[in-house]
Scaffold this motif. Structure first.
Motif, PDB file in Angstrom:
ATOM      1  N   PHE A  87       5.912  -2.130   3.582  1.00 38.24           N
ATOM      2  CA  PHE A  87       5.996  -2.019   5.092  1.00 38.24           C
ATOM      3  C   PHE A  87       4.346  -1.711   5.596  1.00 38.24           C
ATOM      4  O   PHE A  87       3.785  -0.834   5.198  1.00 38.24           O
ATOM      5  N   ASP A  88       3.747  -2.622   6.357  1.00 37.44           N
ATOM      6  CA  ASP A  88       2.538  -2.448   7.044  1.00 37.44           C
ATOM      7  C   ASP A  88       2.582  -1.533   8.082  1.00 37.44           C
ATOM      8  O   ASP A  88       3.067  -1.611   9.273  1.00 37.44           O
ATOM      9  N   VAL A 142       7.077   0.677   0.244  1.00 43.43           N
ATOM     10  CA  VAL A 142       5.747   0.812  -0.314  1.00 43.43           C
ATOM     11  C   VAL A 142       5.040   0.793   1.106  1.00 43.43           C
ATOM     12  O   VAL A 142       5.094  -0.350   1.903  1.00 43.43           O
ATOM     13  N   VAL A 143       4.288   1.770   1.605  1.00 45.76           N
ATOM     14  CA  VAL A 143       3.541   1.969   2.908  1.00 45.76           C
ATOM     15  C   VAL A 143       2.501   1.488   2.722  1.00 45.76           C
ATOM     16  O   VAL A 143       1.577   1.947   1.735  1.00 45.76           O
ATOM     17  N   THR A 144       1.892   0.555   3.494  1.00 47.93           N
ATOM     18  CA  THR A 144       0.418   0.027   3.412  1.00 47.93           C
ATOM     19  C   THR A 144      -0.400  -0.007   4.753  1.00 47.93           C
ATOM     20  O   THR A 144       0.474   0.145   5.937  1.00 47.93           O
ATOM     21  N   LEU A 145      -1.646  -0.235   4.707  1.00 51.73           N
ATOM     22  CA  LEU A 145      -2.569  -0.467   5.890  1.00 51.73           C
ATOM     23  C   LEU A 145      -3.184  -1.826   5.702  1.00 51.73           C
ATOM     24  O   LEU A 145      -3.544  -2.186   4.671  1.00 51.73           O
ATOM     25  N   GLN A 146      -3.845  -2.294   6.753  1.00 53.34           N
ATOM     26  CA  GLN A 146      -4.618  -3.489   6.884  1.00 53.34           C
ATOM     27  C   GLN A 146      -6.229  -3.118   6.303  1.00 53.34           C
ATOM     28  O   GLN A 146      -6.832  -4.182   5.721  1.00 53.34           O
ATOM     29  N   ALA A 174      -3.083   7.739  -0.279  1.00 50.12           N
ATOM     30  CA  ALA A 174      -2.995   8.633   0.778  1.00 50.12           C
ATOM     31  C   ALA A 174      -3.547   8.017   2.098  1.00 50.12           C
ATOM     32  O   ALA A 174      -4.335   7.085   2.202  1.00 50.12           O
ATOM     33  N   GLY A 175      -3.076   8.517   3.333  1.00 49.31           N
ATOM     34  CA  GLY A 175      -3.548   8.039   4.316  1.00 49.31           C
ATOM     35  C   GLY A 175      -2.794   6.977   5.089  1.00 49.31           C
ATOM     36  O   GLY A 175      -3.072   6.390   6.438  1.00 49.31           O
ATOM     37  N   THR A 176      -1.835   6.052   4.323  1.00 50.03           N
ATOM     38  CA  THR A 176      -1.032   5.002   4.672  1.00 50.03           C
ATOM     39  C   THR A 176       0.180   5.599   5.697  1.00 50.03           C
ATOM     40  O   THR A 176       0.533   4.702   6.505  1.00 50.03           O
TER      41      THR A 176
END
Length: 196
Positions: free
Chosen positions: A175-176, A122-126, A11-13
């Motif tokens: 995907f960042d 795949v949606v990611t964050l740092q 959630a939130g990415t």
């Protein structure tokens, strides 16, 4: 060739945001699991005396989680069978581990793997702080439980799920989504999905 695109991640990415950008370039049935099952799940949780926004209770996991995912899957199958492209938005963690799951979806639609181009984004964050800020900014009622219980909910935002589907590695994009979603980053997603 029809496109079946999964937007996965915690959630939130920004899974839904990325999917909406792509939808401007590729017409598709837009199936966000929260939208498909949200109202029904909330009603069941309220009837049983649970917080309607809690998707981490044992009751939810044992009684409602698969109901939401299976309903979304059934709508996906109907759209594929009708010749539509389909975007699927949710973590899909258990489904990605199950090699048979994607085969069953395609077969139930009366199609073969040669007729459906399956892609996983795949949606990611740092960082966790960015995830928290994005959840606050989207101001949805279903996020209240997450924010009230942040220390329990907090997850690694760069988490990449185990993917056991028989698809080429080139059909999976990590995907960042940190920082600004620039035209170049948007084009990366568009090119990934549009190329067979």
């Amino acid at each position: 060739m029809q496109k079946l695109v999964f937007f996965v991640g915690v959630a939130g990415t920004g899974k839904t945001t990325v999917a909406k950008i792509l939808s401007k370039h590729l017409p598709a049935a837009f199936l966000d699991r929260d939208t498909v099952g949200g109202r029904f799940v909330e009603a069941f949780l309220a009837m049983k005396g649970y917080d309607i926004n809690d998707r981490d209770s044992q009751f939810y996991k044992e009684n409602l989680r698969d109901l939401e995912y299976d309903t979304t899957k059934d709508i996906c199958i109907e759209n594929l069978a009708a010749g539509q492209n389909v975007f699927m938005i949710s973590p899909f963690t258990a489904e990605l581990r199950n090699q048979q799951w994607i085969k069953d979806v395609i077969e139930a639609a009366g199609l073969t793997k040669e007729q459906v181009d399956v892609k996983v984004i795949v949606v990611t964050l740092q960082d966790i702080e960015l995830q928290h800020n994005r959840i606050v900014e989207r101001q949805t009622e279903r996020d209240r439980w997450k924010l009230d219980n942040w220390s329990d909910f907090e997850q690694r935002v760069n988490f990449v799920p185990e993917i056991n589907w028989e698809i080429p590695k080139s059909s999976i994009l990590i995907f960042d989504n940190s920082g600004e979603l620039t035209k170049e980053k948007q084009q990366q997603v568009i090119d990934f999905v549009m190329n067979d």
